[in-house]
Design an enzyme around this catalytic site. Structure first.
Site, PDB file in Angstrom:
ATOM      1  N   GLY A  14       0.921  -1.180  -0.011  1.00 18.51           N
ATOM      2  CA  GLY A  14       0.040  -0.155   0.133  1.00 18.51           C
ATOM      3  C   GLY A  14       0.909   1.250  -0.044  1.00 18.51           C
ATOM      4  O   GLY A  14       0.624   2.000   1.061  1.00 18.51           O
ATOM      5  N   SER A  16       0.833   3.307  -2.693  1.00 16.58           N
ATOM      6  CA  SER A  16       0.681   4.524  -3.760  1.00 16.58           C
ATOM      7  C   SER A  16       0.470   5.632  -3.110  1.00 16.58           C
ATOM      8  O   SER A  16       0.331   6.758  -3.781  1.00 16.58           O
ATOM      9  CB  SER A  16      -0.384   3.897  -4.642  1.00 16.58           C
ATOM     10  OG  SER A  16      -1.541   3.430  -3.769  1.00 16.58           O
ATOM     11  N   ARG A  17       0.215   5.843  -1.811  1.00 17.75           N
ATOM     12  CA  ARG A  17      -0.204   7.212  -1.328  1.00 17.75           C
ATOM     13  C   ARG A  17       0.111   6.953   0.375  1.00 17.75           C
ATOM     14  O   ARG A  17       0.607   5.919   0.602  1.00 17.75           O
ATOM     15  CB  ARG A  17      -1.626   7.327  -1.145  1.00 17.75           C
ATOM     16  CG  ARG A  17      -2.448   7.426  -2.610  1.00 17.75           C
ATOM     17  CD  ARG A  17      -3.810   7.371  -2.660  1.00 17.75           C
ATOM     18  NE  ARG A  17      -4.666   6.297  -2.262  1.00 17.75           N
ATOM     19  CZ  ARG A  17      -5.589   6.036  -1.260  1.00 17.75           C
ATOM     20  NH1 ARG A  17      -5.600   6.886  -0.145  1.00 17.75           N
ATOM     21  NH2 ARG A  17      -6.198   4.898  -1.028  1.00 17.75           N
ATOM     22  N   ASP A  65      -3.851  -7.411  -4.078  1.00 20.68           N
ATOM     23  CA  ASP A  65      -4.802  -7.410  -2.977  1.00 20.68           C
ATOM     24  C   ASP A  65      -3.979  -7.660  -1.712  1.00 20.68           C
ATOM     25  O   ASP A  65      -4.165  -9.114  -1.676  1.00 20.68           O
ATOM     26  CB  ASP A  65      -5.894  -7.783  -3.352  1.00 20.68           C
ATOM     27  CG  ASP A  65      -6.983  -7.267  -2.240  1.00 20.68           C
ATOM     28  OD1 ASP A  65      -6.716  -6.959  -1.261  1.00 20.68           O
ATOM     29  OD2 ASP A  65      -8.324  -7.416  -2.781  1.00 20.68           O
ATOM     30  N   ASN A  92       1.861  -2.145   5.487  1.00 18.47           N
ATOM     31  CA  ASN A  92       1.206  -0.981   5.793  1.00 18.47           C
ATOM     32  C   ASN A  92      -0.144  -0.694   5.257  1.00 18.47           C
ATOM     33  O   ASN A  92      -0.858  -0.118   5.669  1.00 18.47           O
ATOM     34  CB  ASN A  92       2.122   0.100   4.945  1.00 18.47           C
ATOM     35  CG  ASN A  92       1.400   1.437   4.886  1.00 18.47           C
ATOM     36  OD1 ASN A  92       1.427   2.213   5.607  1.00 18.47           O
ATOM     37  ND2 ASN A  92       0.882   1.873   3.885  1.00 18.47           N
ATOM     38  N   SER A 144      -1.749   1.111  14.962  1.00 20.82           N
ATOM     39  CA  SER A 144      -2.105   2.256  15.357  1.00 20.82           C
ATOM     40  C   SER A 144      -2.225   2.871  16.744  1.00 20.82           C
ATOM     41  O   SER A 144      -2.529   1.662  17.544  1.00 20.82           O
ATOM     42  CB  SER A 144      -3.611   2.596  14.731  1.00 20.82           C
ATOM     43  OG  SER A 144      -4.271   3.998  15.157  1.00 20.82           O
ATOM     44  N   TYR A 157     -11.592  -1.181  13.196  1.00 22.44           N
ATOM     45  CA  TYR A 157     -10.204  -0.661  13.035  1.00 22.44           C
ATOM     46  C   TYR A 157      -9.541  -1.031  14.130  1.00 22.44           C
ATOM     47  O   TYR A 157      -8.363  -1.338  14.014  1.00 22.44           O
ATOM     48  CB  TYR A 157     -10.268   0.839  12.689  1.00 22.44           C
ATOM     49  CG  TYR A 157      -9.109   1.456  12.323  1.00 22.44           C
ATOM     50  CD1 TYR A 157      -8.490   1.200  10.935  1.00 22.44           C
ATOM     51  CD2 TYR A 157      -8.426   2.211  13.247  1.00 22.44           C
ATOM     52  CE1 TYR A 157      -7.353   1.774  10.752  1.00 22.44           C
ATOM     53  CE2 TYR A 157      -7.139   2.859  12.872  1.00 22.44           C
ATOM     54  CZ  TYR A 157      -6.523   2.596  11.444  1.00 22.44           C
ATOM     55  OH  TYR A 157      -5.657   3.144  11.189  1.00 22.44           O
ATOM     56  N   LYS A 161      -6.276  -3.615  14.602  1.00 24.03           N
ATOM     57  CA  LYS A 161      -4.770  -3.074  14.809  1.00 24.03           C
ATOM     58  C   LYS A 161      -4.361  -3.487  16.060  1.00 24.03           C
ATOM     59  O   LYS A 161      -3.186  -3.685  16.271  1.00 24.03           O
ATOM     60  CB  LYS A 161      -5.018  -1.285  14.998  1.00 24.03           C
ATOM     61  CG  LYS A 161      -5.251  -0.583  13.602  1.00 24.03           C
ATOM     62  CD  LYS A 161      -4.270  -0.845  12.742  1.00 24.03           C
ATOM     63  CE  LYS A 161      -4.349  -0.122  11.233  1.00 24.03           C
ATOM     64  NZ  LYS A 161      -3.195  -0.479  10.439  1.00 24.03           N
TER      65      LYS A 161
HETATM   66  P1  NAP Z   1      -4.017   5.882   2.956  1.00 29.11           P
HETATM   67  O1  NAP Z   1      -3.596   7.421   2.435  1.00 29.11           O
HETATM   68  O2  NAP Z   1      -5.652   5.820   2.787  1.00 29.11           O
HETATM   69  O3  NAP Z   1      -3.496   4.969   1.874  1.00 29.11           O
HETATM   70  C1  NAP Z   1      -3.674   3.604   1.955  1.00 29.11           C
HETATM   71  C2  NAP Z   1      -2.753   2.755   1.294  1.00 29.11           C
HETATM   72  O4  NAP Z   1      -3.151   1.552   1.490  1.00 29.11           O
HETATM   73  C3  NAP Z   1      -2.815   3.119  -0.182  1.00 29.11           C
HETATM   74  O5  NAP Z   1      -1.845   3.074  -1.037  1.00 29.11           O
HETATM   75  C4  NAP Z   1      -3.787   1.876  -0.747  1.00 29.11           C
HETATM   76  O6  NAP Z   1      -3.726   1.569  -2.197  1.00 29.11           O
HETATM   77  C5  NAP Z   1      -3.459   0.739   0.024  1.00 29.11           C
HETATM   78  N1  NAP Z   1      -4.502  -0.300   0.182  1.00 29.11           N
HETATM   79  C6  NAP Z   1      -5.783  -0.216   0.627  1.00 29.11           C
HETATM   80  N2  NAP Z   1      -6.292  -1.579   0.586  1.00 29.11           N
HETATM   81  C7  NAP Z   1      -5.216  -2.309   0.100  1.00 29.11           C
HETATM   82  C8  NAP Z   1      -5.442  -3.721  -0.653  1.00 29.11           C
HETATM   83  N3  NAP Z   1      -6.546  -4.504  -0.021  1.00 29.11           N
HETATM   84  N4  NAP Z   1      -4.377  -4.095  -1.050  1.00 29.11           N
HETATM   85  C9  NAP Z   1      -3.226  -3.462  -1.266  1.00 29.11           C
HETATM   86  N5  NAP Z   1      -3.105  -2.154  -0.753  1.00 29.11           N
HETATM   87  C10 NAP Z   1      -4.277  -1.538  -0.375  1.00 29.11           C
HETATM   88  O7  NAP Z   1      -3.848   5.420   4.321  1.00 29.11           O
HETATM   89  P2  NAP Z   1      -2.603   6.078   5.374  1.00 29.11           P
HETATM   90  O8  NAP Z   1      -2.968   7.330   6.223  1.00 29.11           O
HETATM   91  O9  NAP Z   1      -1.287   6.200   4.378  1.00 29.11           O
HETATM   92  O10 NAP Z   1      -2.524   4.728   6.176  1.00 29.11           O
HETATM   93  C11 NAP Z   1      -1.441   3.953   6.057  1.00 29.11           C
HETATM   94  C12 NAP Z   1      -1.395   2.683   7.188  1.00 29.11           C
HETATM   95  O11 NAP Z   1      -1.040   3.505   8.491  1.00 29.11           O
HETATM   96  C13 NAP Z   1      -2.618   1.957   7.561  1.00 29.11           C
HETATM   97  O12 NAP Z   1      -2.469   0.804   7.868  1.00 29.11           O
HETATM   98  C14 NAP Z   1      -3.255   2.952   8.595  1.00 29.11           C
HETATM   99  O13 NAP Z   1      -4.314   2.005   9.303  1.00 29.11           O
HETATM  100  C15 NAP Z   1      -2.256   3.337   9.248  1.00 29.11           C
HETATM  101  N6  NAP Z   1      -2.428   4.451  10.293  1.00 29.11           N
HETATM  102  C16 NAP Z   1      -2.468   5.660   9.679  1.00 29.11           C
HETATM  103  C17 NAP Z   1      -2.755   6.725  10.603  1.00 29.11           C
HETATM  104  C18 NAP Z   1      -3.110   8.068   9.946  1.00 29.11           C
HETATM  105  O14 NAP Z   1      -3.326   9.079  10.693  1.00 29.11           O
HETATM  106  N7  NAP Z   1      -3.182   8.261   8.841  1.00 29.11           N
HETATM  107  C19 NAP Z   1      -2.775   6.534  11.972  1.00 29.11           C
HETATM  108  C20 NAP Z   1      -2.516   5.234  12.438  1.00 29.11           C
HETATM  109  C21 NAP Z   1      -2.159   4.205  11.464  1.00 29.11           C
HETATM  110  P3  NAP Z   1      -4.680   2.093  -3.617  1.00 29.11           P
HETATM  111  O15 NAP Z   1      -4.730   3.578  -3.357  1.00 29.11           O
HETATM  112  O16 NAP Z   1      -4.034   1.683  -4.643  1.00 29.11           O
HETATM  113  O17 NAP Z   1      -5.978   1.331  -3.249  1.00 29.11           O
END
Ligand code: NAP
Length: 249
Positions: A14, A16-17, A65, A92, A144, A157, A161
């Protein structure tokens, strides 16, 4: 100056973003070759692959996936064919499907469990044989602070986690004797697309309770991932380290 991930190859799910992309960029800066996955953001993944390849390392994106074991197995086989080795896994990929329990559907529960938690089983299981053979490997799971302290409206969620934390500690115990390390990073509030849709009021509330008085950046998380992926953390395993501006203490 020498780069601390030179001669290592990392697979980041994951990327890409958001946080995954931030980790891929920091790892590349530190000399690692990068394999990464995406699910739907094809254009962003291609752009990242091109950008990383200009940095003197090898990078390749794979559509895979994370929720599917068979896809994780063929992903690991492809990465091992395309790259000379594989040293670091960053699990991730993650999603949210927030709702109060009263309104939460079975589908919202299952989807979050499969993408966030089962994905970690899938990729770790698929890479295990390779890591056992080379008697080395660093697995970094992104959990998280919500998995530690819970959050109303995020029971699916938070449960996924919290599950990651139990899995991380168990794998550290199971594979430690083979020099395979497994740690978790618990981000707090990090600015990405996942948090971009939150209401202004919710954001104000978060800012108030963060001792460092700002949301985190993807770089804040990526810096810890570099450390845990590198040989500088060779005696660290089974740990959950927060990157949360002091929210969880
Ligand atoms: P995000 O911006 O929504 O990015 C999510 C990434 O996961 C994207 O690259 C997406 O790919 C990929 N993804 C989603 N479903 C997938 C699947 N089934 N198979 C493969 N790739 C998949 O999220 P983020 O904020 O960067 O979060 C990344 C990680 O950090 C997550 O595990 C999240 O729970 C954790 N986290 C985030 C925060 C926060 O505040 N942002 C806090 C605590 C923990 P596509 O775009 O190609 O679908």
């Amino acid at each position: 100056m020498s780069k601390i991930l030179e001669n290592k190859t990392a697979l980041i799910t994951g990327a890409s973003r958001g946080i995954g992309k931030g980790i891929a960029s920091k790892f590349a800066e530190q000399g690692a070759n990068i394999a990464f996955t995406y699910l739907s953001s094809e254009d962003k993944a291609k752009a990242l692959e091109t950008e990383l390849n200009t940095q003197g390392i090898k990078a390749k994106g794979y559509k895979s996936d994370a929720a599917k074991l068979d896809q994780a197995e063929s992903l690991i086989n492809s990465v091992l064919e395309d790259f000379e080795g594989l040293d670091i896994i960053v699990n991730n990929a993650g999603i949210t499907r927030d709702n109060l329990l009263m309104r939460m559907s079975e589908e919202q529960w299952d989807e979050v469990m499969e993408v966030n938690l089962k994905s970690i089983f899938n990729v770790t299981k698929a890479v295990q044989r390779h890591f056992l053979k080379q008697r080395a490997g660093s697995i970094i799971n992104i959990t998280s602070i919500v998995g530690v302290q819970g959050n109303a409206g995020q029971s699916n969620y938070a449960a996924s986690k919290a599950g990651i934390i139990g899995f991380t500690k168990s794998i550290a115990k199971e594979l430690g004797s083979r020099n395979i390390r497994c740690n978790a990073i618990a981000p707090g509030f990090i600015e990405t697309e996942m948090t971009a849709d939150l209401d202004e009021k919710v954001l104000e509330q978060w800012a108030k309770i963060i001792p460092l008085k700002r949301p985190g950046s993807t770089d804040d998380v990526a810096n810890l991932a570099v450390f845990l992926g590198s040989d500088m953390s060779n005696y660290i395993t089974g740990q959950v380290i927060s990157v949360c501006g002091g929210m969880l203490s």
